[in-house]
Write an enzyme that holds these catalytic residues in place. Structure first.
Site, mmCIF file in Angstrom:
data_model
loop_
_atom_site.group_PDB
_atom_site.id
_atom_site.type_symbol
_atom_site.label_atom_id
_atom_site.label_comp_id
_atom_site.label_asym_id
_atom_site.label_seq_id
_atom_site.Cartn_x
_atom_site.Cartn_y
_atom_site.Cartn_z
ATOM 1 N N ASP A 135 -12.361 -0.597 4.168
ATOM 2 C CA ASP A 135 -10.927 -0.643 4.510
ATOM 3 C C ASP A 135 -10.385 0.765 4.690
ATOM 4 O O ASP A 135 -10.479 1.587 3.779
ATOM 5 C CB ASP A 135 -10.123 -1.295 3.368
ATOM 6 C CG ASP A 135 -10.165 -2.810 3.413
ATOM 7 O OD1 ASP A 135 -10.522 -3.363 4.467
ATOM 8 O OD2 ASP A 135 -9.848 -3.434 2.383
ATOM 9 N N ASP A 172 -16.948 3.787 2.757
ATOM 10 C CA ASP A 172 -15.900 2.879 2.329
ATOM 11 C C ASP A 172 -15.512 2.063 3.572
ATOM 12 O O ASP A 172 -15.724 2.531 4.699
ATOM 13 C CB ASP A 172 -14.708 3.691 1.806
ATOM 14 C CG ASP A 172 -13.564 2.796 1.383
ATOM 15 O OD1 ASP A 172 -13.829 1.741 0.779
ATOM 16 O OD2 ASP A 172 -12.402 3.146 1.662
ATOM 17 N N ASP A 205 -11.399 7.081 2.635
ATOM 18 C CA ASP A 205 -10.027 7.393 3.059
ATOM 19 C C ASP A 205 -9.131 7.709 1.870
ATOM 20 O O ASP A 205 -7.940 7.923 2.045
ATOM 21 C CB ASP A 205 -9.425 6.224 3.845
ATOM 22 C CG ASP A 205 -9.164 5.016 2.961
ATOM 23 O OD1 ASP A 205 -10.029 4.709 2.107
ATOM 24 O OD2 ASP A 205 -8.098 4.389 3.102
#
Lengths: 337, 337
Positions: free
Chosen positions: A58, A56, A277
């Site tokens: 961001d 991922d 995250d």
């Protein structure tokens, strides 16, 4: 209300009958899984047994302030070790081409086929079902619009659509619906407005009109800021609740993105690891696709959602959905490779 | 994502374990309840045993086209029989004063104390907890704003709040938060925008900031139209999902509105009947408050949500949440009184 009603009835069923509760609690306990902190041994196991690293972006590789310290070195090291690196993002504000540029600007090696973003996946999905009508698009011209253009699909909707009309009766009378529309596609759109929600929900009154959402993230990562930036979920949910219909979701945790990647690169999920995250999207995605998972605490999810070995699980933890491993950030994984 | 995550984990618990499923199905069956069509005998029982008639308005007494045929005669007849009539609406676009005027314009007898609307209840709620700070309001000046003025509570927010800034970094930098705000109040607001959602969710990062919603209806009643008009749920849900917090909801099905009415008029719930057009709000409200319930099919809910005697329950029906009685419209009840 669609979501609330479902949620309410499920809550009622689960909470008002002690017999059910006992069974559910037993199941919860049985399926509870620990998450382990990254260490030398775990890292060696990963390097020995994983060929494909899905990241991922961001909150993992970068955030609003730029590259997250140490993450670039990890990606470069993995490439040096001969690993494949893929960028898998729910962000629907950018096309694949934009993402290649963004990665390269930050120093991350990337080509178009290494990028899986939801704007691209949505266009691919419509292309794969031979969609020939028009799309009503809540989203950005330069990202989702661009990807639709690439596969020759007609659309309209991007840009401002400010409030017109003084109320109920005028809206009922004056809203024009294009008879060629047979898909509503919703992605990130900071021009979200009452008129857009009304148009989308009105098209969706026709049960033959497809309803697709790029993703449903509630907010964008903005660690240590007192500002909460709304995510695509803020554009999708109003349409969902007004139309009383659930969208087909392109992004994580749905498996669409991995399906496309697997097909292009012939990937074996057991030799893949997803790093993210956000437990509710990235980790669920990893588990559903059969990949290993690493949660980094440099974005949305916090240590309060982790069941650590030897500790009682925190209240906020989703016991059925724990990452295999967790680290403060990607740099912590980097220390061991 | 907040809602999706909860929904997902509950769905998982309910669907992936056959033992749980069996128990849940048994409970569903046991608690299933029939809903009966109104008839002479049922109507007589109501007139004999109910003193207080609570009516939802939109979809019951009137809709976008004006008074629903026959409903005015029923209300006038009830008044003639010495019954008390109350107007209980989730609509947060109007103040009590507006509603008195609207009722009177249509011919319905009403005074201020006969009206319970969510703008009023929200103001009363804040007044009752001695709220002294500022409210950030997503809603209309002339309805919620007016009711807040009546109890001397300061607020800002109504009106357009168009997109400013070119993206992420500018939003993080340029959004000003007023330190005196300690409540976010969300009601119907056709000026809903990205900036409003961002401001509301940012205030709610402070766990001491109250989060209140007038109601969560997904759409406004617009029978036989191809247009779907977004309801207050379309303003509330984006804030909920961005902030990852659930609001305190003032409107039906929450009991706040009945609590206020009961206090003013000293009502016995067993001698009250709630008539509404929406199972998920009106009928749930009636049941939670201990009132009788009549569903009219002149608004949102349809016959496909009703468990009729001698028929197998339709797929869409919420088996735990059936009205005592149902009628095509209020006029059908009127035939028997």
């Amino acid at each position: 209300m669609y979501l609330s009603r479902s949620l309410f009835s499920m809550k009622t069923r689960l909470t008002s009958h002690s017999m059910t509760e006992v069974v559910v609690n037993q199941i919860r306990k049985a399926s509870q899984k620990m998450s382990f902190p990254i260490n030398q041994e775990k890292a060696k196991d990963i390097i020995d047994n994983v060929d494909n690293f899905l990241f991922d972006c961001d909150g993992v590789l970068w955030d609003g302030n730029g590259v997250i310290a140490g993450s670039l070195a990890v990606v470069l090291k993995l490439k040096q070790l001969g690993k494949k690196v893929f960028y898998v993002t729910n962000n629907s504000s950018s096309s694949r081409q934009d993402y290649v540029k963004k990665c390269n600007d930050y120093g991350f090696p990337a080509e178009k086929d290494d990028i899986v973003c939801t704007a691209y996946i949505a266009a691919q999905y419509l292309h794969s079902i031979n969609f020939k009508d028009k799309v009503y698009l809540i989203g950005k011209e330069e990202s989702i619009g661009h990807e639709l253009d690439q596969v020759g699909i007609r659309y309209f909707g991007p840009g401002p659509d400010p409030l017109i009309g003084t109320g109920y009766n005028q809206w009922l009378k004056d809203i024009y619906l294009d008879a060629e529309v047979s898909c509503v596609l919703v992605g990130f759109d900071p021009h979200i407005s009452f008129m857009k929600i009304m148009r989308a929900a009105s098209y969706l009154k026709n049960p033959d009109c497809l309803y697709i959402a790029t993703n449903e993230d509630g907010s964008l990562p903005a660690k240590d800021s007192n500002i909460c930036i709304p995510g695509t979920g803020c554009m999708v949910l109003p349409v969902t609740v007004a139309a009383e219909r659930d969208p087909i979701v392109m992004g994580k945790p749905s498996t669409n993105m991995f399906d496309v990647l697997k097909k292009i690169h012939n990937l074996d999920p057991s030799r893949c690891m997803m790093t993210g995250d956000r437990i509710s999207t990235d980790i669920t995605f990893a588990k559903t696709c059969g990949m290993r998972s690493l949660l980094v605490l440099s974005g949305i999810s916090t240590i309060n959602e982790i069941c650590q070995p030897g500790q009682s699980p925190p209240k906020q933890a989703n016991l059925q959905n724990q990452p295999d491993l967790y680290a403060q950030n990607l740099a912590e994984f980097g220390k061991y490779i």
